[in-house]
Design a protein around this motif. Structure first.
Motif, PDB file in Angstrom:
ATOM      1  N   UNK A  79       0.814  -1.220   0.000  1.00 26.89           N
ATOM      2  CA  UNK A  79       0.000   0.000   0.000  1.00 26.89           C
ATOM      3  C   UNK A  79       0.843   1.264   0.000  1.00 26.89           C
ATOM      4  N   UNK A  80       2.092   1.150   0.417  1.00 28.30           N
ATOM      5  CA  UNK A  80       2.941   2.334   0.535  1.00 28.30           C
ATOM      6  C   UNK A  80       3.063   2.811   1.967  1.00 28.30           C
ATOM      7  N   UNK A  81       2.238   2.299   2.836  1.00 28.95           N
ATOM      8  CA  UNK A  81       2.297   2.645   4.252  1.00 28.95           C
ATOM      9  C   UNK A  81       3.101   1.587   5.003  1.00 28.95           C
ATOM     10  N   UNK A  82       3.664   1.950   6.173  1.00 26.02           N
ATOM     11  CA  UNK A  82       4.411   0.948   6.949  1.00 26.02           C
ATOM     12  C   UNK A  82       3.521  -0.236   7.316  1.00 26.02           C
ATOM     13  N   UNK A  83       4.026  -1.420   7.095  1.00 26.40           N
ATOM     14  CA  UNK A  83       3.265  -2.634   7.368  1.00 26.40           C
ATOM     15  C   UNK A  83       2.191  -2.921   6.340  1.00 26.40           C
ATOM     16  N   UNK A  84       2.268  -2.279   5.182  1.00 30.99           N
ATOM     17  CA  UNK A  84       1.224  -2.429   4.159  1.00 30.99           C
ATOM     18  C   UNK A  84       1.492  -3.523   3.150  1.00 30.99           C
TER      19      UNK A  84
END
Length: 177
Positions: A79-84
């Protein structure tokens, strides 16, 4: 003189092709589709030249992955987010979107092409045979399937099945266990 001009117009024209993906391996089909999307079948092809054609793919819901690829092939998404980060099995991805596996196969087959995002805009994927009429009226060529579609036994003529040579005749009291 005028024939040469028509020949030149035909060379630079964007042709619309239709391809039936039923019972086809998406990774083998991707090579064929890439060739027509990028224009590699044309005499004027150059990697930086945008001369490819449009391709409509029908029946992408009925593709056939080889072996146990449905259970073992994994698709990555972030997703581009941390943990994504997430990994999705092929059969799960196919149930969510029946066009996605073929779309990803074609996109990956064009690795190294600087224009592949724009080239992918000419790929029109449909999960079944329902295609909008305004797209169908443009089609002027059908791409041949890479492997023949298997035919079910109940679709054969009854006489053909009876006359087909048998390998063995089982006894009438034979029971399968």
């Amino acid at each position: 003189m005028s024939l040469k001009r028509v020949q030149q117009w035909a060379t630079f024209a964007r042709v619309w092709h239709i391809y039936d993906a039923a019972w086809q391996n998406p990774f083998d089909s991707a090579k064929l589709l890439r060739k027509h999307l990028m224009g590699m079948h044309k005499p004027i092809y150059h990697p930086l030249n945008d001369c490819g054609d449009h391709v409509i793919v029908i029946n992408s819901k009925y593709i056939a992955l080889p072996g146990d690829e449905w259970k073992k092939r994994v698709y990555f998404h972030h997703t581009g987010y941390p943990g994504g980060a997430s990994w999705t099995l092929a059969w799960e991805l196919h149930t969510k979107d029946p066009t996605m596996i073929l779309k990803k196969a074609v996109y990956n087959s064009m690795a190294g092409n600087l224009q592949r995002r724009y080239t992918m805009e000419r790929l029109h994927l449909f999960p079944d045979t329902e295609v909008p009429e305004n797209l169908l009226k443009n089609v002027s060529n059908q791409l041949e399937q890479l492997r023949p579609k298997p035919k079910r036994l109940d679709h054969y003529d009854e006489n053909y099945v009876k006359e087909f040579p048998k390998l063995i005749d089982l006894p009438k009291d034979y029971v399968l266990r």
